[in-house]
Motif scaffolding. Structure first.
Motif, PDB file in Angstrom:
ATOM      1  N   ASP A 192       0.845  -1.200   0.000  1.00  0.00           N
ATOM      2  CA  ASP A 192       0.000   0.000   0.000  1.00  0.00           C
ATOM      3  C   ASP A 192       0.877   1.245   0.000  1.00  0.00           C
ATOM      4  OD1 ASP A 192       0.352   0.938   2.961  1.00  0.00           O
ATOM      5  OD2 ASP A 192      -0.211  -1.167   3.132  1.00  0.00           O
ATOM      6  N   THR A 249      -5.361   5.763  -0.542  1.00  0.00           N
ATOM      7  CA  THR A 249      -4.332   4.725  -0.568  1.00  0.00           C
ATOM      8  C   THR A 249      -4.453   3.895  -1.839  1.00  0.00           C
ATOM      9  OG1 THR A 249      -4.441   4.593   1.841  1.00  0.00           O
ATOM     10  CG2 THR A 249      -3.337   2.780   0.697  1.00  0.00           C
ATOM     11  N   HIS A 295      -5.491  -2.080   6.785  1.00  0.00           N
ATOM     12  CA  HIS A 295      -4.861  -0.770   6.608  1.00  0.00           C
ATOM     13  C   HIS A 295      -5.560   0.294   7.442  1.00  0.00           C
ATOM     14  CE1 HIS A 295      -4.411   3.167   4.621  1.00  0.00           C
ATOM     15  NE2 HIS A 295      -3.176   2.780   4.400  1.00  0.00           N
TER      16      HIS A 295
END
Length: 397
Positions: A192, A249, A295
């Motif tokens: 990411d 992201t 995330h």
């Protein structure tokens, strides 16, 4: 509107240019309102107005104490199905609220109520998607006039904790499956990367293309494909990324962007707003939801926020994580003389909710037909390999 007492003033802003100039004051007020969500930020609301607002309809009630902004109600006048004052942000915002500074909650709420009574002499105030504990609840509780409280959407929430802690909340067999999914993601070396402010326009465009591809043939939300939504998301996200109110992201595999997501932040809350993922991830048995949640949860935990909101909808894939269900409210208020009008509007809204619930429960095929209708409206063709999967959660009206 005029002066309430020494140093306390209530005004009505109807000029979009004046609203734009409130940016710094508004952002400071949002920071002082602990119940505020990302959808009350100036960046989100002004951008929404530019994409969805109607000229001449802006109605923002502002309360100042010795010149300092201590409360605001961001509203717009609509005429369907009857004259209403509704919150800016509309159907694409998961939470709605007014802003009241915590350190002046008493006088600010009372003054805001006075300003709203003046602004709504001939209209009903309809505040949708109000989260429990919101500033609008205090406004409603102290309202002198007609009022009704209705149920609105359900949002699911998790504590802001690292993924390892969230996995421990699950039953043993479920936790084992999640760990296997995480190992699969790591084995594919999916990385990411946080997008910078200047990269936001291209990254949002890529996200929306992936989003359309992901939901093609499965009931895409038509609004997410419209230019006005893309323009809003670019404007709002760019400002919020710069100000620390959002993160965009990108997820890369073998050098290619295979997914992208937007998360929005406020003082206590992180919410995963929108994502897009290439169908090849499903083909490679990647659980996209687990990847995104890891995330966002880790990000929320590092920032010290208390809640990771999965936002509106009770889809089965969210319930796997044993979240807490939090019911939003719809708060209706009006001058006493308009009580019959408020009752009519309340009854109509409740009937529509019951009718929609009855259709979904008694006619399960309705969801599939609605998905097909959305695809037809969006001008997309179904992918035979994906038709059987669940449709996207629609933007609620």
């Amino acid at each position: 509107m005029g002066r309430q007492r020494t140093g306390l003033t209530v005004t009505l802003c109807r000029d979009p240019r004046a609203f734009a100039r409130l940016r710094a004051e508004w952002d400071e007020l949002q920071r002082r309102c602990s119940s505020a969500t990302p959808f009350q930020s100036h960046a989100w609301l002004e951008s929404w107005w530019l994409s969805y607002g109607t000229a001449g309809r802006l109605r923002i009630v502002l309360v100042r104490l010795d010149g300092e902004l201590i409360a605001a109600a961001p509203l717009m006048l609509v005429h369907r199905p009857l004259p209403l004052l509704v919150l800016l942000g509309g159907a694409i915002s998961d939470y709605g609220d007014v802003l009241v500074a915590d350190d002046h909650a008493g006088c600010a709420t009372a003054a805001l109520a006075h300003g709203l009574r003046r602004a709504a002499r001939h209209t009903v105030i309809d505040l949708r998607e109000v989260r429990p504990g919101a500033a609008a609840e205090r406004l409603y509780d102290g309202w002198r006039g007609a009022k009704r409280r209705l149920a609105d959407s359900v949002c699911l929430e998790l504590p802001a904790a690292p993924m390892d802690e969230l996995v421990k909340r699950l039953a043993t067999h479920s936790a084992q499956r999640v760990r296997a999914k995480l190992r699969r993601i790591d084995a594919l070396k999916i990385e990411d990367r946080t997008v910078t402010e200047h990269e936001v326009p291209d990254a949002v465009g890529h996200l929306l293309r992936l989003h359309e591809l992901q939901w093609r043939g499965r009931g895409v939300t038509v609004e997410h494909l419209r230019p006005r939504f893309a323009e809003h998301l670019v404007r709002a996200t760019r400002r919020m990324v710069r100000d620390g109110g959002a993160a965009l992201t990108e997820y890369r595999c073998e050098g290619e962007v295979v997914a992208a997501s937007v998360a929005l932040f406020s003082g206590r809350l992180t919410g995963g707003y929108l994502y897009g993922a290439h169908p090849m991830l499903r083909e490679r048995r990647v659980d996209v939801t687990t990847m995104l949640l890891r995330h966002d949860a880790d990000l929320a935990a590092r920032s010290g926020r208390a809640v990771v909101s999965l936002l509106r909808g009770e889809e089965p894939y969210k319930n796997h994580w044993r979240p807490q269900a939090v019911a939003n409210q719809r708060l209706l208020m009006a001058p006493s003389a308009l009580d019959p009008v408020l009752r009519l509007h309340s009854a109509r809204a409740a009937w529509r909710d019951r009718a929609a619930g009855a259709v979904n429960s008694r006619f399960p095929a309705a969801r599939e037909w609605r998905a097909r209708l959305n695809d037809w409206r969006a001008g997309v063709r179904p992918r035979p390999d994906l038709v059987a999967e669940r449709p996207e959660r629609p933007v609620q009206q």
